[in-house]
Design a protein around this motif. Sequence first.
Motif, mmCIF file in Angstrom:
data_model
loop_
_atom_site.group_PDB
_atom_site.id
_atom_site.type_symbol
_atom_site.label_atom_id
_atom_site.label_comp_id
_atom_site.label_asym_id
_atom_site.label_seq_id
_atom_site.Cartn_x
_atom_site.Cartn_y
_atom_site.Cartn_z
ATOM 1 N N ASN A 1 -55.904 -44.783 36.103
ATOM 2 C CA ASN A 1 -57.379 -45.048 36.612
ATOM 3 C C ASN A 1 -57.317 -44.824 38.045
ATOM 4 O O ASN A 1 -58.278 -45.514 38.831
ATOM 5 C CB ASN A 1 -57.863 -46.202 36.128
ATOM 6 N N ASP A 2 -56.437 -44.132 38.722
ATOM 7 C CA ASP A 2 -56.461 -43.539 39.997
ATOM 8 C C ASP A 2 -56.303 -44.885 41.039
ATOM 9 O O ASP A 2 -57.102 -45.028 42.041
ATOM 10 C CB ASP A 2 -57.636 -42.820 40.489
ATOM 11 N N GLY A 3 -55.661 -46.060 40.316
ATOM 12 C CA GLY A 3 -55.173 -47.058 41.420
ATOM 13 C C GLY A 3 -56.283 -48.237 41.136
ATOM 14 O O GLY A 3 -56.315 -49.201 41.725
ATOM 15 N N VAL A 4 -57.185 -47.877 40.376
ATOM 16 C CA VAL A 4 -58.486 -48.792 40.203
ATOM 17 C C VAL A 4 -58.000 -49.884 39.249
ATOM 18 O O VAL A 4 -57.582 -49.575 38.081
ATOM 19 C CB VAL A 4 -59.408 -48.363 39.658
ATOM 20 N N ILE A 5 -57.933 -51.348 39.534
ATOM 21 C CA ILE A 5 -57.619 -52.084 38.553
ATOM 22 C C ILE A 5 -58.657 -53.214 38.524
ATOM 23 O O ILE A 5 -59.101 -53.877 39.327
ATOM 24 C CB ILE A 5 -56.176 -53.116 39.130
ATOM 25 N N ASN A 6 -59.251 -53.447 37.532
ATOM 26 C CA ASN A 6 -60.383 -54.463 37.159
ATOM 27 C C ASN A 6 -60.520 -54.838 35.749
ATOM 28 O O ASN A 6 -59.370 -54.251 34.856
ATOM 29 C CB ASN A 6 -61.909 -53.811 37.605
#
Length: 653
Positions: free
Chosen positions: A475-480
């Motif tokens: 996720n292109d570095g997105v962490i949620n």
Amino acid sequence: MRPRSAGDTALPEGLGWFILIGLGAVFALVPTFLLWADRKFGGTQADSENFATAGRSIKAGLTACDIVAKWTWAATLLQSANVAWSFGVSGPFWYAAGATVQVLLFAILAVEIKRKAPTIHTFLEIIRCRWGTTAHVIFVFYGFLTNIIVTAMLILGGAAVMEALTGVSVYASSFLIPAGVVIYTAVGGLKGTVVAEWLNVCVIYIALLIFMFQVYATNKDLGSIKVVYERLTAVAEKHPVADNMGGSYMTMFSKSGIIFGIINIIGNFGTVFVDQSYWQGAIAAKPSATYKGYLLGGMCWFAIPFTFATTMGLGARALDLPLTKAEANKGLVPPALAVALMGQGGAFLVTFQLFMAVTATACAEQMAVATIVAYDIYKPYINKNANGKQMIILQRVMVVVYAIISGVISVILLKLQVSLGWVYLFMGIVIGSAVFPIAASLTWAKCSATAAIVSAVVTTPLAIMTWLITAAKLNDGVINLDTTGQDYPMLAGNLVALFFSMILCIILSYIFPQDFDWAELRNIPVIECDPNSDPNNFEGEDSPEALNHVIKFTWATGGTLTLVLLILWPILALPAKVFSEGYFTFWIIIAMIWGIVASCVCIVLPIWEASDVIVNFFTWKKAPVAGGVATTAEESAHKGDHMELPPAPANRA
């Protein structure tokens, strides 16, 4: 099922409060009455051993109901219907098969408890006896973590549906759901939870049968397998399932279904093998009821996600109800269909069914936490000379305390907007690394303290890192919450947790082996006299000789059924590709028969087994107290003073 105003719920808010408080009180008083009858007419003692272990005398039918009840979470009803709604027929199958095999395999440990450690109250006592204090403390942490996760899932699912259908605040439900079971759990101990669970299971199965016949036999909009098939075919044209063969809901060729199945299989090993409530079910059972109860319970439980989700999830899709993916993830598929089928009556029935499912497991989790605190913290580290009366008081206090704590934790998760589906997939990542060491503690003499500790402690952070890194990479570095809740990050974390821990534990056990003598486990003391903790007091099918023979049968049966459910059945369904109407009919008939048979077994068998108590009740014939020992905790308090815990062994390599 769009968001509603306070006055636009399927049921009046007052009815929601009545279910939580009024019915909660009724279903607290009924088990309390049954416990009184069992003590008066069944000869049950009222000491600390009976409080913690139910007298180690529960028969096979009630043991099976105990398994069904504690394995029927809010997620069982809600999440299984969600995966049916999302993936089609593969969802209910993989949910059911992926969570049944753990119970079938746990039957092996259930028999081993009676063979090797007949006096235990918790599985952590085995770890302390084998591997010493350090390992004991570490696995106490895993035990508590499992109880907290399971309880949080129960309440999250139950509170969400109560708010959706009645408008009762999720925060109020978070405290009232666990509060409803405190009375009979604190009064009756483990026997109280087992008796209450039978009542809850009866309601769950009756509701299941009503919905099943509504969808496949009587409802004016659906009412037959043929109509459901035709409607699902039409809906697949409008809303095709990504990565399913032909976009159909009626195929086992489902990429997402298989991924969910793998996560489900791996994650659920943790919530069975690391959850004290499953161990206390085996501890409470008669020796011969261990393998019978767990094998029977596993096969009966299969019907709940399989039959229920095949009914509710596919029914909701067939009617093309206006549900969003987010609403489905909150567990709103069953209530949406129930309202569409039966109006307010359906809304009440599904709410009542869910309330029974949540409270059935909540009481088991409360008892599990109370027993761990008493026998794995208070007795070994705070008061080595604790007597039976003190242990009962402590457990009763902890039942109340944990009910409050679980409500607080659920409110925190609700504030963080953590969904039921997210928690369900996440649990295996944090507790999966403890599965193999715990199973090995009772089955593999070579497994050492070093291997058990290192494999669990090293693997858990590694599994969390794998999960987060995979989510970031995809996720292109997105962490949620959204990216970490995706299938592939969850799958990666779960795989590492279970298998890396197992591999590491095996390697280290050969490098630093322990040659453990199983006879040492028999030195784990009881606090008060309990004749059922001595294997030599049993004859026939409950005798040690019979169990030595039965363990081979249990390995063979559990292993065979696991292969059938996870490999043979899905492989045989693949040639059907997208199901024809005939094959779909065959599939649904299997689900319906399984549901009917399981319902009959779990409702009728415990009554048959308790026929002697029932006869005594109607003839007002008091039964003698079993074993002829003290009948109250007060009378027996002094008898337990001399039964001190031996010091924990030094940490063993």
